[in-house]
Design a protein around this motif. Structure first.
Motif, mmCIF file in Angstrom:
data_model
loop_
_atom_site.group_PDB
_atom_site.id
_atom_site.type_symbol
_atom_site.label_atom_id
_atom_site.label_comp_id
_atom_site.label_asym_id
_atom_site.label_seq_id
_atom_site.Cartn_x
_atom_site.Cartn_y
_atom_site.Cartn_z
ATOM 1 N N ARG A 143 0.828 -1.212 0.000
ATOM 2 C CA ARG A 143 0.000 0.000 0.000
ATOM 3 C C ARG A 143 0.858 1.256 0.000
ATOM 4 O O ARG A 143 0.532 2.242 -0.660
ATOM 5 C CB ARG A 143 -0.918 -0.028 1.245
ATOM 6 C CG ARG A 143 -1.867 1.168 1.327
ATOM 7 C CD ARG A 143 -2.968 1.072 0.292
ATOM 8 N NE ARG A 143 -3.786 2.274 0.257
ATOM 9 C CZ ARG A 143 -3.576 3.315 -0.519
ATOM 10 N NH1 ARG A 143 -2.547 3.328 -1.363
ATOM 11 N NH2 ARG A 143 -4.380 4.357 -0.493
ATOM 12 N N GLN A 144 1.940 1.230 0.748
ATOM 13 C CA GLN A 144 2.818 2.404 0.804
ATOM 14 C C GLN A 144 3.404 2.729 -0.575
ATOM 15 O O GLN A 144 3.476 3.892 -0.987
ATOM 16 C CB GLN A 144 3.967 2.189 1.810
ATOM 17 C CG GLN A 144 3.514 2.099 3.258
ATOM 18 C CD GLN A 144 3.264 0.670 3.681
ATOM 19 O OE1 GLN A 144 2.790 -0.139 2.892
ATOM 20 N NE2 GLN A 144 3.598 0.365 4.938
ATOM 21 N N GLN A 145 3.805 1.660 -1.293
ATOM 22 C CA GLN A 145 4.390 1.885 -2.617
ATOM 23 C C GLN A 145 3.354 2.403 -3.592
ATOM 24 O O GLN A 145 3.645 3.268 -4.428
ATOM 25 C CB GLN A 145 5.012 0.593 -3.140
ATOM 26 C CG GLN A 145 5.910 0.798 -4.360
ATOM 27 C CD GLN A 145 7.080 1.718 -4.062
ATOM 28 O OE1 GLN A 145 7.836 1.474 -3.119
ATOM 29 N NE2 GLN A 145 7.231 2.779 -4.842
ATOM 30 N N TYR A 147 0.815 4.287 -2.799
ATOM 31 C CA TYR A 147 0.597 5.695 -2.441
ATOM 32 C C TYR A 147 1.726 6.588 -2.967
ATOM 33 O O TYR A 147 1.475 7.640 -3.550
ATOM 34 C CB TYR A 147 0.492 5.822 -0.925
ATOM 35 C CG TYR A 147 0.412 7.251 -0.431
ATOM 36 C CD1 TYR A 147 -0.764 7.976 -0.540
ATOM 37 C CD2 TYR A 147 1.528 7.881 0.122
ATOM 38 C CE1 TYR A 147 -0.834 9.292 -0.109
ATOM 39 C CE2 TYR A 147 1.464 9.191 0.551
ATOM 40 C CZ TYR A 147 0.281 9.892 0.440
ATOM 41 O OH TYR A 147 0.218 11.194 0.864
#
Length: 227
Positions: A143-145, A147
């Motif tokens: 999810r971080q990537q 975003y």
């Protein structure tokens, strides 16, 4: 020699006089507070009126164009929202499509003409070009990537829109004011559009032109003192 009653009478007179003084001070203070409150209410009202006038002026200018552009004008935030992602950019690209360039050629000079009128000009704090994405990114590890990749893309897209806008020949006479006001803001997927409690991927992929007025901050500042 004074009698005791005469002595206490003089103290009573002094106390009565002091109470009257304190009463006048309290009344004066209350009147000052009420006057300040009235002025704050008038200022908030005046700012709200100007904001409404800007909205009405933009609506009159673009009402006929909104359906063909698949765009909308938000009264509360003074946001012009372009909601057709396939028209704006190719998937994963920051290059403006020819169709979006044509829309900007029509939209942006008229937009600046409306909001830079003397009646509104001093109330405009910022013209925010905001880029938004859905929360997905094919091939991202987490999810971080997703975003961060979408943040980089949204920032690149808003810079592309800003660059295209400020280089328009029709805007060169107003360029100094535009440069002072316009900013590019990539927001990734941080402000998705929700439909029935779920993220609407298509509507979330959008470009917004949002006006931040002096009223936005001033009204918040003044409202702190309003019951």
């Amino acid at each position: 020699m004074k009698k005791p009653d005469e002595h206490w009478m003089s103290i009573s007179d002094i106390m009565s006089g002091m109470m009257i003084v304190f009463m006048f001070i309290a009344v004066a203070f209350m009147m000052q507070v009420q006057n300040e409150q009235r002025l704050k209410n008038e200022m908030i009202y005046n700012y709200a009126v100007v904001k409404q006038k800007i909205y009405q002026a933009l609506l009159e200018e673009f009402q006929a164009d909104l359906p063909k552009w698949n765009a909308e004008l938000d009264r509360k935030t003074l946001t012009m929202r372009f909601k057709e992602p396939d028209v704006l950019f190719a998937v994963g690209s920051n290059l403006l499509t020819p169709q979006f360039q044509q829309i900007l050629d029509d939209f942006f000079p008229r937009y600046v003409k409306v909001i830079s009128q003397d009646e509104y000009k001093s109330y405009i704090e910022e013209i925010r070009i905001e880029g938004h994405t859905d929360p997905h990114w094919e091939g991202a590890a987490n999810r971080q990537q997703e975003y961060l990749n979408n943040m980089a893309l949204s920032q690149a897209r808003t810079r592309a829109v800003l660059s295209y806008a400020v280089n328009m020949p029709a805007l060169q006479n107003n360029l100094d004011w535009i440069i002072l006001k316009i900013t590019a803001n990539g927001l990734s997927s941080s402000q998705p559009i929700m439909t029935n409690g779920a993220i609407n991927d298509k509507l979330s992929r959008r470009v917004d032109f949002r006006i931040r007025t002096a009223a936005d901050e001033k009204m918040n500042e003044l409202a702190d003192g309003i019951d």
